[in-house]
Write an enzyme that holds these catalytic residues in place. Structure first.
Site, PDB file in Angstrom:
ATOM      1  N   HIS A  17       0.973  -1.180   0.268  1.00 56.00           N
ATOM      2  CA  HIS A  17       0.018  -0.059   0.019  1.00 56.00           C
ATOM      3  C   HIS A  17       0.916   1.273   0.044  1.00 56.00           C
ATOM      4  CE1 HIS A  17      -2.845  -2.747   2.440  1.00 56.00           C
ATOM      5  NE2 HIS A  17      -3.517  -2.659   1.343  1.00 56.00           N
ATOM      6  N   LYS A  41     -17.968  -6.482   7.766  1.00 53.77           N
ATOM      7  CA  LYS A  41     -16.538  -7.183   7.586  1.00 53.77           C
ATOM      8  C   LYS A  41     -15.754  -7.233   9.104  1.00 53.77           C
ATOM      9  CE  LYS A  41     -14.309  -6.199   3.187  1.00 53.77           C
ATOM     10  NZ  LYS A  41     -13.286  -5.481   2.397  1.00 53.77           N
ATOM     11  N   SER A 127      -2.483  -7.593   3.194  1.00 51.59           N
ATOM     12  CA  SER A 127      -2.900  -7.745   4.534  1.00 51.59           C
ATOM     13  C   SER A 127      -2.970  -9.035   5.408  1.00 51.59           C
ATOM     14  CB  SER A 127      -3.889  -6.751   4.901  1.00 51.59           C
ATOM     15  OG  SER A 127      -3.688  -5.365   4.285  1.00 51.59           O
TER      16      SER A 127
HETATM   17  O1  PNS Z   1      -8.739  -3.344   0.481  1.00 50.28           O
HETATM   18  P1  PNS Z   1      -9.837  -3.808  -0.112  1.00 50.28           P
HETATM   19  O2  PNS Z   1     -10.528  -4.688   1.038  1.00 50.28           O
HETATM   20  O3  PNS Z   1      -9.826  -4.594  -1.328  1.00 50.28           O
HETATM   21  O4  PNS Z   1     -10.836  -2.539  -0.476  1.00 50.28           O
HETATM   22  C1  PNS Z   1     -12.164  -2.677  -0.915  1.00 50.28           C
HETATM   23  C2  PNS Z   1     -12.914  -1.334  -0.779  1.00 50.28           C
HETATM   24  C3  PNS Z   1     -13.096  -0.788   0.610  1.00 50.28           C
HETATM   25  C4  PNS Z   1     -12.226  -0.506  -1.861  1.00 50.28           C
HETATM   26  C5  PNS Z   1     -14.495  -1.767  -1.481  1.00 50.28           C
HETATM   27  O5  PNS Z   1     -14.841  -2.615  -0.692  1.00 50.28           O
HETATM   28  C6  PNS Z   1     -15.298  -0.756  -1.528  1.00 50.28           C
HETATM   29  O6  PNS Z   1     -15.182   0.058  -2.264  1.00 50.28           O
HETATM   30  N1  PNS Z   1     -16.373  -0.674  -0.566  1.00 50.28           N
HETATM   31  C7  PNS Z   1     -17.149   0.720  -0.640  1.00 50.28           C
HETATM   32  C8  PNS Z   1     -18.729   0.115  -0.923  1.00 50.28           C
HETATM   33  C9  PNS Z   1     -18.833   0.669  -2.451  1.00 50.28           C
HETATM   34  O7  PNS Z   1     -18.522   1.586  -2.915  1.00 50.28           O
HETATM   35  N2  PNS Z   1     -19.347  -0.625  -3.181  1.00 50.28           N
HETATM   36  C10 PNS Z   1     -19.370  -0.599  -4.441  1.00 50.28           C
HETATM   37  C11 PNS Z   1     -18.201  -0.764  -5.480  1.00 50.28           C
HETATM   38  S1  PNS Z   1     -17.923  -2.551  -5.801  1.00 50.28           S
END
Ligand code: PNS
Length: 159
Positions: A17, A41, A127
């Site tokens: 990251h 989560k 992670s």
């Molecule tokens: O580090 P990660 O767990 O891969 O991050 C995932 C994240 C937080 C970027 C994704 O789950 C997200 O965008 N969540 C917010 C909800 C959202 O906007 N969902 C629609 C897009 S698929």
């Protein structure tokens, strides 16, 4: 001013990251790291712990760290950013990222996702891997900075 958001779980932040953030600040005037808050989560670290770690690591005017719950496209809009940054490591990331990119485009056509690729030396770090190795008493110093190790150590002791 070119602003971008970099959303993720960051549970915890890794050198992968960090590499992406360092690349992003060369392209954008401001990078808002968005620590995702998601009641569905199960994170090891609290929202504030995940945020504080990133703030400790990036003492840089161009990097802001916020906690956000909700749609990433809404977060971008509320923070005046028209770009979402995501990191790509292996080809296996691509399918999930491609799907998320299409969904985000559908939600807001004005917001683009920019994919940055990590350095090859970070291409396998995640992670989850860091947490698993640490939990099994392995050395994670190649994967995450000292502040992360300290916090994970203290969590383990209080178990
Ligand atoms: O580090 P990660 O767990 O891969 O991050 C995932 C994240 C937080 C970027 C994704 O789950 C997200 O965008 N969540 C917010 C909800 C959202 O906007 N969902 C629609 C897009 S698929």
């Amino acid at each position: 001013m070119k602003k971008a958001i970099y959303p993720g779980s960051f549970d915890p932040i890794t050198y992968g990251h960090i590499d992406i953030i360092n690349r992003a600040i060369k392209i954008f005037d401001e990078v808002i790291v968005v620590v995702s808050k998601n009641a569905n989560k199960k994170f090891l670290l609290s929202d504030e712990e995940r945020q504080t770690l990133i703030q400790k690591i990036f003492d840089n005017q161009k990097v802001k760290v916020i906690i956000f719950s909700g749609l990433t496209t809404k977060c971008a809009l509320e923070n005046g950013a028209s770009t979402i940054i995501r990191g790509l490591r292996m080809i296996t990331d691509f399918e999930y990222e491609f799907q998320m990119n299409l969904a985000n485009k559908e939600l807001n056509k004005e917001i683009d996702t920019v994919f940055l690729m990590t350095d090859i030396e970070h291409s396998y770090i995640s992670s989850s891997l860091v947490k698993e190795i640490h939990n099994l008493a392995g050395d994670i110093s190649k994967f995450a900075p000292p502040a992360v190790i300290e916090l994970l150590d203290s969590k383990k002791k209080s178990d």
